[in-house]
Scaffold this motif. Structure first.
Motif, PDB file in Angstrom:
ATOM      1  N   LEU A 195      -4.925  -8.754  -1.601  1.00 27.70           N
ATOM      2  CA  LEU A 195      -3.874  -7.665  -1.534  1.00 27.70           C
ATOM      3  C   LEU A 195      -3.109  -7.884  -2.684  1.00 27.70           C
ATOM      4  O   LEU A 195      -2.619  -9.072  -3.166  1.00 27.70           O
ATOM      5  CB  LEU A 195      -3.280  -8.156  -0.442  1.00 27.70           C
ATOM      6  N   GLY A 197      -6.921  -8.506   2.580  1.00 24.87           N
ATOM      7  CA  GLY A 197      -7.464  -6.905   2.439  1.00 24.87           C
ATOM      8  C   GLY A 197      -8.337  -6.655   1.108  1.00 24.87           C
ATOM      9  O   GLY A 197      -7.926  -5.876   0.373  1.00 24.87           O
ATOM     10  N   GLY A 248      -1.116  -2.968  -1.503  1.00 22.91           N
ATOM     11  CA  GLY A 248      -0.369  -2.838  -0.262  1.00 22.91           C
ATOM     12  C   GLY A 248       0.559  -1.731  -0.167  1.00 22.91           C
ATOM     13  O   GLY A 248       0.683  -1.089  -1.188  1.00 22.91           O
ATOM     14  N   GLU A 270       1.246  -8.005   7.254  1.00 23.53           N
ATOM     15  CA  GLU A 270       0.189  -7.089   6.775  1.00 23.53           C
ATOM     16  C   GLU A 270      -0.806  -8.115   6.082  1.00 23.53           C
ATOM     17  O   GLU A 270      -1.912  -7.864   6.189  1.00 23.53           O
ATOM     18  CB  GLU A 270       0.772  -6.411   5.275  1.00 23.53           C
ATOM     19  N   SER A 304       0.291  -6.073  -4.323  1.00 17.67           N
ATOM     20  CA  SER A 304       1.351  -5.356  -3.917  1.00 17.67           C
ATOM     21  C   SER A 304       2.831  -5.649  -4.673  1.00 17.67           C
ATOM     22  O   SER A 304       2.991  -6.886  -4.748  1.00 17.67           O
ATOM     23  CB  SER A 304       1.828  -5.364  -2.300  1.00 17.67           C
ATOM     24  N   SER A 316      -4.712  -8.165   7.481  1.00 19.22           N
ATOM     25  CA  SER A 316      -5.551  -8.228   6.863  1.00 19.22           C
ATOM     26  C   SER A 316      -6.589  -9.151   6.747  1.00 19.22           C
ATOM     27  O   SER A 316      -7.930  -9.306   6.751  1.00 19.22           O
ATOM     28  CB  SER A 316      -5.229  -7.922   5.339  1.00 19.22           C
TER      29      SER A 316
END
Length: 347
Positions: free
Chosen positions: A209, A48, A53, A197, A211, A201
């Motif tokens: 990403l 992403g 996240g 996720e 997170s 993405s």
């Protein structure tokens, strides 16, 4: 010697794989971990473009079905050594099972590794990990057992919950000790949720990403994971079985890899490669995949350098066909040698 937590987090990564060896090395010493049930090998991965996240988003809920129940075995070998790591060899296996239990996902991991050191005899470590994660990404249960040379040195279980406000709590139940409780920061993901996720993405063209992730592979709170992945690889051609000359995809060794890596799984003979090929269900690798690099940082004392990094090649269906765990002083490579689908649940 490989610490339990570094070993555990590596395996957790693969659930998403998963695979995650627990907490990273301490001043040049590696860590090993033990099984009993723990977080999914599940993904701590990349995706992403600059996105941070959060809990499982509505946009990814529909993609839960891409996660294929399966059993996989990875051959573990020393990939490289740098400086004075004190390690001259390593080998073993990691067995990973990912199941769909209708209301959640169950992950079982067993990793057996023998480390050969410059001083002292070989050290045999085993890490058992079992986890269950609800499909809404809010509830997680785990159990871990770590053995060294056949002796149990660590065992615990616990659970974690994420509230509607985005924050959560993790509780560890330790033998003969009081429970240990950790707050989980806003946006913390559990392993399989993170994997989903990640895949979402990646399919959307994301590149990054960041997170907090909690998997229970160490008695501590969440880890900060930053992940980046490269360009998508096309689906592998359907070959059943693979010809000896064909190779299951692998990841490059670290740039500074030493000649010690000669005992890695890449040195198989054509006959050995053919045996491996016949043990791998190639249909499960017939999806696009993404090479990913995940860096793990301790939230309690974040620094400029990660505790350790994992390189992994993830397929669209949640299967990893290659992985590399880099602890700084040395790296371990995991090569897929067995893979089969599990029956789908009647959900």
């Amino acid at each position: 010697m490989l610490s339990p937590h570094a070993f555990g987090r590596f395996t957790c990564l693969i659930t998403g794989l998963v695979l995650s060896f627990g907490v990273a090395l301490h001043q040049g010493t590696a860590r090993a971990a033990g099984p009993a049930a723990a977080p999914a090998l599940a993904a701590t991965s990349a995706a992403g473009a600059g996105v941070t996240g959060s809990a499982l988003s509505a946009s990814t809920t529909a993609e839960q079905n891409v996660m294929v129940p399966h059993e996989a075995t990875y051959e573990m070998r020393l990939a490289s050594v740098r400086g004075s790591a004190g390690i001259v060899g390593a080998g073993g296996t990691m067995r990973y099972t990912f199941s769909n239990s209708c209301d959640g996902w169950t992950v079982e991991t067993r990793t057996d590794l023998t480390m050969l050191q410059t001083q002292g005899g070989p050290v045999q470590t085993s890490w058992d990990f079992l986890s269950w994660e609800s499909k809404d990404g809010k509830t997680y249960r785990f159990r871990v057992r770590n053995l060294r040379n056949g002796q149990v040195i660590e065992t615990y279980d616990g659970e974690a919950h994420m509230g509607d406000n985005g924050t959560g709590t993790a509780v560890f139940h330790l033998p003969d000790e009081d429970d240990q409780v950790f707050d989980l920061p806003k946006g913390t993901m559990f392993p399989t949720t993170h994997t989903i996720e990640l895949i979402h993405s990646a399919r959307k063209g994301g590149k990054f990403l960041a997170s907090p992730i909690f998997d229970g592979s160490a008695v501590q709170g969440a880890f900060q994971v930053t992940a980046a992945f490269g360009a998508a690889k096309p689906a592998m051609p359907s070959l059943s079985p693979l010809k000896p000359a064909d190779k299951i995809s692998t990841l490059p060794a670290p740039a500074s890899a030493s000649p010690v890596a000669a005992n890695s799984a890449d040195t198989k003979t054509p006959v050995q490669q053919d045996v491996v090929a016949q043990a791998v269900d190639q249909a499960l690798l017939g999806t696009p995949s993404w090479p990913m690099t995940l860096a793990f940082f301790n939230l309690d004392g974040p620094g400029d350098m990660p505790d350790f990094e994992v390189r992994i090649n993830y397929h669209e269906n949640g299967i990893a066909d290659a992985l590399l765990q880099d602890f700084g002083d040395f790296a371990l490579r995991g090569t897929l040698v067995k893979l089969q689908a599990l029956p789908k649940s009647d959900c």
